[in-house]
Design a protein around this motif. Structure first.
Motif: not given
Length: 226
Positions: A3-11
């Motif tokens: 995931n990109s840094p902006r979507l890291s919460f998805l991990s």
């Protein structure tokens, strides 16, 4: 693919441990700050549920499932909801989930918030604003979930299913929760439950909303994932 840094919460995998986290879910004498933040989180959760109901764009996935069970069995929607909840709690046993004060307060506080706040929230006349209110409700519910789950005093039935499956599969919370909600929608719809746009939005977005708030709270208060 990462995931990109902006979507890291998805991990995000697991609920972080922060300063207000109880050392164990079954804790009958939690710190005062832990109990207060549990109540705050559940109150915010209840507000999110109230916003979703007031939006009027579709019932929650688990209500769709209860509707379907009711259609097939002839039980009332209340009895069907109770049976579904009890079934979820039974599934806790193989997932090794432990109830606590939060499990009990989950039902009590959310019911009280709905009882006293819902009458003061009006449904927008324009459908676009109803959809926006639905999305706001999902975000608020995710925030409340994050705060009360981090308190670690026992999850509600659905959240316990989420954390239990995450621990068993090691998959990200966002995907586990969305998978649970989408499964409830599909089964409920196939049994005769009624699905609206708000139902679908909730099923798809609640997982990322919970994960995002867990991620942000962890960043803000410097905890670590368990």
């Amino acid at each position: 693919m990462k995931n990109s840094p902006r979507l890291s919460f998805l991990s995000v995998k697991g609920v972080p441990t922060l300063s207000w986290s109880s050392p164990k879910p079954l804790n009958l004498r939690p710190d005062l700050v832990t109990l207060i933040l549990l109540i705050v989180g559940l109150t915010i959760f209840g507000l999110g549920e109230a916003l979703l109901i007031a939006a009027g764009t579709g019932v929650s996935p688990w209500t769709v499932l209860a509707q379907g069970v009711s259609q097939q069995t002839g039980w009332t929607i209340g009895l069907s909801t109770f049976i579904v909840s009890m079934t979820v709690l039974i599934l806790w046993w193989p997932l090794k989930q432990v109830p606590g004060i939060g499990t009990i307060l989950n039902a009590i506080i959310i019911a009280l918030v709905l009882e006293f706040i819902l009458p003061y929230i009006t449904t927008p006349e324009d459908y676009i604003f109803q959809v926006l209110l639905t999305i706001l409700g999902i975000l608020v519910t995710g925030l409340g979930s994050g705060i009360y789950l981090i308190a670690n005093l026992g999850p509600g039935p659905r959240d316990g299913l989420m954390t239990g499956l995450q621990q068993q599969t090691n998959l990200p919370i966002a995907w586990i929760r969305s998978g649970i909600e989408l499964s409830a929608v599909i089964i409920g719809w196939s049994l005769g439950g009624v699905v609206g746009l708000g139902t679908v939005l909730f099923a798809v977005l609640i997982g990322p909303s919970v994960a995002c708030n867990l991620f942000l709270l962890n960043k803000l208060f410097g905890g670590k994932e368990t």
